[in-house]
Design a protein around this motif. Structure first.
Motif, short mmCIF file in Angstrom:
data_model
loop_
_atom_site.label_atom_id
_atom_site.label_comp_id
_atom_site.label_asym_id
_atom_site.label_seq_id
_atom_site.Cartn_x
_atom_site.Cartn_y
_atom_site.Cartn_z
N MET A 147 0.85 -1.17 0.00
CA MET A 147 0.00 0.00 0.00
C MET A 147 0.90 1.24 0.00
O MET A 147 1.64 1.48 0.93
N GLU A 148 0.82 1.99 -1.08
CA GLU A 148 1.61 3.22 -1.19
C GLU A 148 0.76 4.41 -0.77
O GLU A 148 -0.40 4.54 -1.18
N LEU A 149 1.33 5.27 0.05
CA LEU A 149 0.64 6.47 0.52
C LEU A 149 1.27 7.70 -0.10
O LEU A 149 2.48 7.76 -0.27
N ILE A 150 0.42 8.68 -0.45
CA ILE A 150 0.94 9.92 -1.00
C ILE A 150 0.37 11.12 -0.23
O ILE A 150 -0.65 11.02 0.42
N THR A 151 1.05 12.23 -0.35
CA THR A 151 0.66 13.45 0.36
C THR A 151 -0.47 14.17 -0.36
O THR A 151 -0.78 13.89 -1.52
N THR A 152 -1.05 15.14 0.34
CA THR A 152 -2.08 15.98 -0.25
C THR A 152 -1.52 16.73 -1.45
O THR A 152 -2.19 16.87 -2.48
N GLU A 153 -0.29 17.22 -1.34
CA GLU A 153 0.34 17.95 -2.43
C GLU A 153 0.49 17.07 -3.67
O GLU A 153 0.21 17.50 -4.80
N GLU A 154 0.91 15.83 -3.47
CA GLU A 154 1.06 14.90 -4.59
C GLU A 154 -0.29 14.57 -5.22
O GLU A 154 -0.41 14.50 -6.45
N SER A 208 -0.22 15.56 9.64
CA SER A 208 0.25 14.77 8.51
C SER A 208 -0.87 13.88 7.97
O SER A 208 -1.37 12.98 8.65
N VAL A 209 -1.28 14.15 6.71
CA VAL A 209 -2.36 13.40 6.06
C VAL A 209 -1.79 12.72 4.82
O VAL A 209 -1.01 13.30 4.07
N ARG A 210 -2.22 11.50 4.59
CA ARG A 210 -1.82 10.75 3.40
C ARG A 210 -3.07 10.12 2.80
O ARG A 210 -4.09 9.96 3.44
N TYR A 211 -2.94 9.72 1.54
CA TYR A 211 -4.01 9.03 0.82
C TYR A 211 -3.43 7.78 0.18
O TYR A 211 -2.27 7.77 -0.24
N ARG A 212 -4.26 6.75 0.07
CA ARG A 212 -3.82 5.52 -0.58
C ARG A 212 -3.83 5.73 -2.09
O ARG A 212 -4.83 6.17 -2.66
N PRO A 224 -8.96 10.17 3.86
CA PRO A 224 -7.62 10.54 4.31
C PRO A 224 -7.16 9.63 5.45
O PRO A 224 -7.97 9.13 6.23
N ILE A 225 -5.87 9.42 5.49
CA ILE A 225 -5.25 8.65 6.58
C ILE A 225 -4.42 9.64 7.38
O ILE A 225 -3.50 10.26 6.84
N TYR A 226 -4.77 9.81 8.64
CA TYR A 226 -4.08 10.77 9.50
C TYR A 226 -2.94 10.07 10.23
O TYR A 226 -3.18 9.16 11.01
N LEU A 227 -1.72 10.50 9.95
CA LEU A 227 -0.55 9.93 10.61
C LEU A 227 -0.32 10.60 11.96
O LEU A 227 0.21 9.99 12.88
#
Length: 58
Positions: free
Chosen positions: A1-8, A39-43, A32-35
C-alpha cells in the motif's frame, strides 16, 4: 500500500490543495489517513480508482 501526500494528490489532478479540499465531499473521494495532527496521506490505489471514475473532458 503506497501512501501519497495531499500535495502529490493535488498534482495528480492538476489542481490546488484548496480545490482538493473542496472535492472531499464528492462521492468516492478517498478517505484521508491521518498519521498525526498535521500529517495526512491518501492511498494511491484509492486515488487511481477515484480519478478513473471522474467525468472525462471532451
Amino acid at each position: 500500500m503506497e501512501l501519497i501526500t495531499t500535495e502529490e494528490f493535488a498534482r495528480m489532478l492538476s489542481t490546488s490543495k484548496s480545490s482538493l479540499y473542496r472535492l472531499r465531499g464528492s462521492a468516492g473521494f478517498p478517505k484521508p489517513i491521518y498519521l498525526n495532527n498535521k500529517s495526512v496521506r491518501y492511498r494511491l490505489d484509492e486515488i487511481i480508482e477515484f480519478i478513473n471514475k471522474l467525468p472525462r473532458e471532451r
